[in-house]
Design a protein around this motif. Sequence first.
Motif, PDB file in Angstrom:
ATOM      1  N   THR A  17       9.015  -4.505 -12.149  1.00  0.00           N
ATOM      2  CA  THR A  17       7.560  -4.522 -11.904  1.00  0.00           C
ATOM      3  C   THR A  17       6.886  -3.371 -12.634  1.00  0.00           C
ATOM      4  N   ASN A  18       7.507  -2.188 -12.588  1.00  0.00           N
ATOM      5  CA  ASN A  18       6.949  -1.013 -13.288  1.00  0.00           C
ATOM      6  C   ASN A  18       6.918  -1.238 -14.801  1.00  0.00           C
ATOM      7  N   ALA A  19       8.008  -1.823 -15.323  1.00  0.00           N
ATOM      8  CA  ALA A  19       8.073  -2.080 -16.767  1.00  0.00           C
ATOM      9  C   ALA A  19       6.953  -3.046 -17.179  1.00  0.00           C
ATOM     10  N   GLN A  20       6.716  -4.087 -16.377  1.00  0.00           N
ATOM     11  CA  GLN A  20       5.650  -5.046 -16.667  1.00  0.00           C
ATOM     12  C   GLN A  20       4.279  -4.380 -16.616  1.00  0.00           C
ATOM     13  N   ASP A  24       1.727  -4.274 -19.697  1.00  0.00           N
ATOM     14  CA  ASP A  24       0.492  -5.076 -19.659  1.00  0.00           C
ATOM     15  C   ASP A  24      -0.760  -4.275 -19.332  1.00  0.00           C
ATOM     16  N   VAL A  25      -0.611  -3.179 -18.537  1.00  0.00           N
ATOM     17  CA  VAL A  25      -1.789  -2.460 -18.041  1.00  0.00           C
ATOM     18  C   VAL A  25      -1.885  -1.055 -18.634  1.00  0.00           C
ATOM     19  N   GLU A  26      -0.857  -0.238 -18.381  1.00  0.00           N
ATOM     20  CA  GLU A  26      -0.906   1.173 -18.796  1.00  0.00           C
ATOM     21  C   GLU A  26      -1.044   1.331 -20.315  1.00  0.00           C
ATOM     22  N   VAL A 113      10.660  -8.615 -27.162  1.00  0.00           N
ATOM     23  CA  VAL A 113       9.196  -8.600 -27.258  1.00  0.00           C
ATOM     24  C   VAL A 113       8.694  -7.162 -27.354  1.00  0.00           C
ATOM     25  N   ASN A 114       9.313  -6.272 -26.576  1.00  0.00           N
ATOM     26  CA  ASN A 114       8.936  -4.856 -26.585  1.00  0.00           C
ATOM     27  C   ASN A 114       9.093  -4.267 -27.990  1.00  0.00           C
ATOM     28  N   HIS A 115      10.230  -4.552 -28.635  1.00  0.00           N
ATOM     29  CA  HIS A 115      10.459  -4.008 -29.980  1.00  0.00           C
ATOM     30  C   HIS A 115       9.497  -4.622 -31.005  1.00  0.00           C
ATOM     31  N   VAL A 116       9.191  -5.899 -30.853  1.00  0.00           N
ATOM     32  CA  VAL A 116       8.232  -6.537 -31.764  1.00  0.00           C
ATOM     33  C   VAL A 116       6.853  -5.893 -31.590  1.00  0.00           C
ATOM     34  N   ASP A 117       6.479  -5.646 -30.321  1.00  0.00           N
ATOM     35  CA  ASP A 117       5.179  -5.017 -30.044  1.00  0.00           C
ATOM     36  C   ASP A 117       5.064  -3.633 -30.665  1.00  0.00           C
TER      37      ASP A 117
END
Length: 637
Positions: A17-20, A24-26, A113-117
């Motif tokens: 949940t923290n990772a999401q 998405d927010v932070e 997805v994280n690495h692509v971002d």
Amino acid sequence: MASINSHEWRAICDKFTNAQNLTDVESRNDPENDPYRSKYKARELLREIYCSLKNFEAGEGEEDSGGESSEQRPVDVPESGQGGEEFSHGFSGDSAAGLRAAKLGAVEYYLGVNHVDTEELSAGQEHLMNCMKLLERCRVSSENVSLFIHVRNQLGILWAGRDETEMAQGFLETAESVYKRYTKEDGSPPTDMSEYFTTEEKLLTHQERTKRFELAYTHTMYYLAQVYKNLGETERAATYCHSTLQRQLKLNQFSPMEWALNAATLSQYYITKGRYMEGRHCLAAATVISGLAGEVPSEAAAQESETERDRREQLRQKRAEIARCWIKYSLNLLQDSKKLLEDNIGELDTDRQEELKRARRREEEEEEKERKSALLFGSEDTFDSIASLEEKVSCLFPLDFTEARAVFLVGQNYVTQAKDYFEMDGYVTDHIEILQDHSALFRALAFFEEDLERRCKMHKRRVDMLEPICNDLNSQYYLMIRRQLMFELAEIYNEMMDLKLTLANRQADTQSLDNHTIKKFNHLCSASAKYFQMFLDSLRSPEGKVPEHLEEEVLRPALVARFRVARLYSRLISSVPTIQLENLNKSLENYKYVVQYCEAHPEAAAAVTTELELSTEMVGLLPLKINRLKARMASNN
């Protein structure tokens, strides 16, 4: 995973949940000098989750080839279009082994997805392929089908971004076939990837699961539309784009202005194919959906924040762009109708007109019902508004002046809207393009006008809107646009001259034209020649030399301009022999240029077949006329 106790599992879920939240927010608030700070933190949490899952697995004595280090594991790219084996091979998706593979695959997916971002594409690809490898060992089921589709979507985007369109196509078409087969053979609301790391009380409802799954497939369709467009498969691309827009509305997952702009862009494809009903439907939907973005806030500079100002500008710009698509719709409908109705000299063919009117009465009702059934946009809220707007605009070819005027007025209304945003001050090119479209609307409408005086007035409106702009534009910065305007103005004056002469000839023969008519005719003739000459002068070198070789993009316009100037000088009416002689010599000089240029550059002849044929003829005839005039002048002295 049986060996994970509830406390440990809750800790994993909290980390996820923290990772999401970080992703998405932070991440939206990360500073410019450290733009990926939150995403790097999210990556560490995902790695910790992966390690925890592997440790629990090892504790159970499971050997999982999915746990090889990513550095050691080779990355294979699947063949284009593979997609049947997922349903028949491997262990069941709802078995303990299947769920373990799905959870590890999901973490690999999110890491990818994280690495692509963070623009680490090779590492991103590797994690996504690891996810694929884990899933290859499972049969598709409600527990993993969403992940099957998501990972292929991401790999499709990744390869498309590298311009490897066919590779992208393979992944996306596989995602599509997995979706279609699952919905046909199972169809139950599948587990969403986020639910792999959710405690019992936070699981999604069936309705929400279905919505997320359908949205994943909507993304597949959206990316396939881009792929097919890039492969040149425009018909297929349009079909997928249309379906994507329909699905976004149905799922209520869209940004109004972005959706509206995509629908308006799609309309342009339909218009070029002569499918005006579909084009109109897209534009009506675009207009209605853009209204959902709200009113454009009024300009209150004192208290308006920068964000509000940007939003206001964006709303105005996108609505103006949709207005421009409506202009193209109206213009193309008029122009295509003109092509259907004109005879071999460009006038209205009344027999053809009657024939088309009879055919229309027989066909229009069945055709409208047939074509409409397949393509409607809208939800309960918007359907009526879209239909209501469509009823105000025809999608049938106008066959007489009354019908043509109705289409013209729609276009003209949108010209006003578009010019309101694309003002001359700040949007020179856009503003002039809109004026050129407005001029073209008048030109198309004039074709349907039987009263030649009124037709002439329409062309005068075109002169009034284009001439001041043409004369004020800076040639250094806007040379190409000025050339377009010069050529168009020359053609308008030429058209007006022909109309005036036709009107005069209806009343009397040329010999007895009154002085006022002759003066008017000569003015229009000279104005046309002036603008053609200005166009030709714009092609000269800075030293004023005529180019020896004409570039391909100006070859035909330049030779046509020479031919027209020659014709115009030969048509000027004068009772003074010396002026007559001067005009005929200028005419001959320009006809000769066309012939001599084509002799020196034989490849140019194909671009001006008719003009060259007539110029060659006039180069033979005009000297005789000039000699007769000279002889008459000599005998009078």
